[in-house]
Design an enzyme around this catalytic site. Structure first.
Site, PDB file in Angstrom:
ATOM      1  CD  GLU A 166     -13.665  -9.639  51.200  1.00 15.69           C
ATOM      2  OE1 GLU A 166     -13.875 -10.863  51.249  1.00 15.69           O
ATOM      3  OE2 GLU A 166     -14.517  -8.810  50.827  1.00 15.69           O
ATOM      4  CD  GLU A 352     -14.964  -7.084  47.437  1.00 15.27           C
ATOM      5  OE1 GLU A 352     -15.874  -7.751  47.977  1.00 15.27           O
ATOM      6  OE2 GLU A 352     -13.835  -7.554  47.227  1.00 15.27           O
TER       7      GLU A 352
HETATM    8  N1  LIG Z   1     -18.227 -15.182  60.619  1.00 19.75           N
HETATM    9  N2  LIG Z   1     -18.523 -16.418  60.711  1.00 19.75           N
HETATM   10  N3  LIG Z   1     -19.289 -17.065  59.805  1.00 19.75           N
HETATM   11  C1  LIG Z   1     -19.680 -18.451  60.036  1.00 19.75           C
HETATM   12  C2  LIG Z   1     -20.213 -19.097  58.775  1.00 19.75           C
HETATM   13  O1  LIG Z   1     -19.623 -18.530  57.670  1.00 19.75           O
HETATM   14  C3  LIG Z   1     -20.085 -19.049  56.473  1.00 19.75           C
HETATM   15  C4  LIG Z   1     -19.729 -18.169  55.308  1.00 19.75           C
HETATM   16  O2  LIG Z   1     -19.095 -16.965  55.733  1.00 19.75           O
HETATM   17  C5  LIG Z   1     -18.802 -16.032  54.759  1.00 19.75           C
HETATM   18  C6  LIG Z   1     -18.419 -14.777  55.194  1.00 19.75           C
HETATM   19  C7  LIG Z   1     -18.117 -13.805  54.265  1.00 19.75           C
HETATM   20  C8  LIG Z   1     -18.221 -14.095  52.894  1.00 19.75           C
HETATM   21  C9  LIG Z   1     -17.953 -13.042  51.926  1.00 19.75           C
HETATM   22  C10 LIG Z   1     -18.210 -13.078  50.578  1.00 19.75           C
HETATM   23  N4  LIG Z   1     -17.894 -11.859  50.146  1.00 19.75           N
HETATM   24  C11 LIG Z   1     -18.055 -11.356  48.753  1.00 19.75           C
HETATM   25  C12 LIG Z   1     -16.682 -11.451  48.151  1.00 19.75           C
HETATM   26  N5  LIG Z   1     -15.790 -10.433  48.731  1.00 19.75           N
HETATM   27  C13 LIG Z   1     -14.657 -10.505  47.858  1.00 19.75           C
HETATM   28  C14 LIG Z   1     -15.210 -10.774  46.491  1.00 19.75           C
HETATM   29  O3  LIG Z   1     -14.479 -11.825  45.931  1.00 19.75           O
HETATM   30  C15 LIG Z   1     -16.665 -11.178  46.690  1.00 19.75           C
HETATM   31  O4  LIG Z   1     -16.984 -12.315  45.930  1.00 19.75           O
HETATM   32  N6  LIG Z   1     -17.417 -11.126  51.123  1.00 19.75           N
HETATM   33  N7  LIG Z   1     -17.478 -11.835  52.232  1.00 19.75           N
HETATM   34  C16 LIG Z   1     -18.590 -15.375  52.468  1.00 19.75           C
HETATM   35  C17 LIG Z   1     -18.892 -16.338  53.407  1.00 19.75           C
END
Ligand SMILES: N=NNCCOCCOc1ccc(-c2cn(C[C@@H]3NC[C@@H](O)[C@H]3O)nn2)cc1
Length: 448
Positions: A166, A352
């Site tokens: 990621e 994932e």
């Molecule tokens: N886009 N703008 N957002 C604005 C505000 O964002 C606030 C928070 O944002 C995000 C975006 C994406 C994620 C996320 C989590 N996972 C799950 C993990 N994948 C790898 C593995 O370790 C899993 O645990 N994948 N993606 C978390 C928070």
């Protein structure tokens, strides 16, 4: 009733990551990572949760492999704790760290489970962060050295490799939005990190080829699929920027040797550009064998001048949501995989996909029917993609077990297996048995 039949050689698996499950944070010669620092910083992680113990998989990996055997999967995606292998990031090698991963990988192989290894899943050694982390080009050579140690040590045991998990999270979530470690809010820092990790990726792929590792290598972007809230240009632009910042910003340099022009110009208009050195773009664009795609949800986007670095906001359309608040819409998985075909009919693994469903144990069972419904909808989209002739070669559910969900701590549960964080007892959920059946049969049945 509908039957979704999958190819006999389809890789069915689950995924985890080192900092989220291992624990043993100060054992076996492991050095601190940026997530040790971040999770011990008050206010950064819900409830002050941290990965000191996590699921204690460092000590319980044999039990975990027994669960994988019971589940019947043929592939297991995991990541390496860099600071277990080289505690200060680019100094001495810690043999105890290598020994741990040899014991673990040997157990997987004995069980007939294919190791699918992610080298970097966010846990940068703190010693490198102390000198600028991924903003400092020193981390590029440090990563190449770490990856070379792993390639040479596990050549012949590990055949499937990913450099980075990621990259959007590593660069933008962690350095522009600031929700993940190191928690910066600086667009130029995000562009610097994104660029340097891409150079590190490319140089590591070259090292992989130079060594002649018997295996395949790629990278695992998490991808966004977004549709505009209206047909107006501003909303369409917001949706395009959101899609591109997750996938094109990383895959264009790899597959085309240049950043996507429209998003490059978007950042440039505010005076921010990637720090490209002579030879960087050629170094990045090393041919890779596959990509891992992490998909959770899609979104409806509209323009908002106050909507952060993309001037974009997600619009709540009232869809069913998982317990972390993400809408359930599997159509985006189908759409984004087709969108990625512009890079060619590349080998793709879903590395994932899963749902945060926080059901607890009742009378010894976790009746997580909402997770089953989510998986069913998304695996059906995987089948559609395969039927369209796309090289989608595997599916790894996130996650094998409940684990440390970063800034959300332990309150958010993605596992097929429930973990009691006091006793560390593992309890397969109903979704575990549902997935076990799909994996055993190689096909999935739905009522409609
Ligand atoms: N886009 N703008 N957002 C604005 C505000 O964002 C606030 C928070 O944002 C995000 C975006 C994406 C994620 C996320 C989590 N996972 C799950 C993990 N994948 C790898 C593995 O370790 C899993 O645990 N994948 N993606 C978390 C928070």
């Amino acid at each position: 009733m509908t039957i979704f039949q999958f190819p006999n050689d389809f890789k069915w698996g689950t995924a985890t990551a080192a900092y989220q499950i291992e624990g043993a944070a100060r054992e076996g010669g492991r050095g601190p990572s940026i997530w040790d620092t971040f999770s011990h910083t008050p206010g950064r992680v819900f409830n002050g949760d941290n990965g000191d113990v996590a699921c204690d998989s460092y000590h319980r990996y044999e039990e975990d492999v027994e669960l994988m055997k019971e589940l019947g999967i043929n592939t297991y995606r995991f990541s390496i704790s860099w600071s277990r292998i080289i505690p200060d990031g680019d100094g001495e090698i810690n043999q105890e760290g290598l020994d741990y991963y040899h014991r673990f990988v040997d157990k997987l192989l004995e069980a007939g489970i294919e190791p699918f290894c992610t080298l970097y899943h966010w846990d940068l050694p703190q010693a490198l962060q102390d000198v600028g982390g991924w903003e400092n080009r020193r981390s590029i050579d440090a990563f190449v050295k770490f990856s070379e140690v792993m390639y040479r040590e596990f050549n012949g045991k590990i055949r499937y490799w990913l450099t980075f998990n990621e990259p959007w999270c590593i660069a933008f979530l962690s350095n522009v939005i600031g929700v993940h470690a190191p928690g910066k809010q600086d667009l130029q820092a995000g562009l610097d990190v994104a660029h340097n990790l891409l150079v590190a990726h490319g140089k590591s792929v070259s090292k992989f080829r130079e060594i002649g590792v018997d295996g395949k290598i790629g990278i695992a972007p998490n991808v966004a699929w977004a549709v505009p809230y209206s047909k107006n240009e501003a909303d369409q632009g917001a949706a395009d920027r959101n899609i591109q910042v997750f996938s094109d910003w990383f895959l264009d340099p790899i597959y085309k040797g240049s950043y996507p022009q429209s998003l490059y110009s978007w950042f440039e208009q505010s005076g921010h550009v990637p720090p490209i050195h002579e030879g960087d773009m050629e170094a990045i664009a090393q041919p890779i064998d596959h990509i891992g795609i992490n998909y959770y949800a899609m979104s409806v986007n509209r323009f908002n001048p106050d909507g952060g670095y993309l001037q974009m906001e997600e619009v709540d359309m009232g869809l069913v949501k998982t317990d972390i608040g993400w809408p359930v819409e599997s159509r985006g998985l189908y759409e984004v995989i087709h969108y990625l075909q512009k890079y060619g009919n590349i080998d793709i693994y879903i590395t994932e996909n899963g749902a945060c469903i926080n059901d607890d144990i009742v009378n010894g069972k976790v009746n997580d029917v909402r997770r089953i419904s989510y998986l069913q909808q998304h695996i059906a989209q995987v089948h559609r993609v395969i039927q369209d002739g796309i090289n989608l070669k595997g599916y790894m559910a996130w996650s094998l077990m409940d684990n440390f969900e970063w800034a959300e701590g332990y309150r958010m549960r993605f596992g097929l297996v429930h973990v009691d964080y006091r006793s560390l007892k593992r309890t397969p959920k109903e979704s575990f048995y549902w997935y076990q059946n799909v994996v055993k049969n190689g096909w999935m049945e739905t009522r409609k």
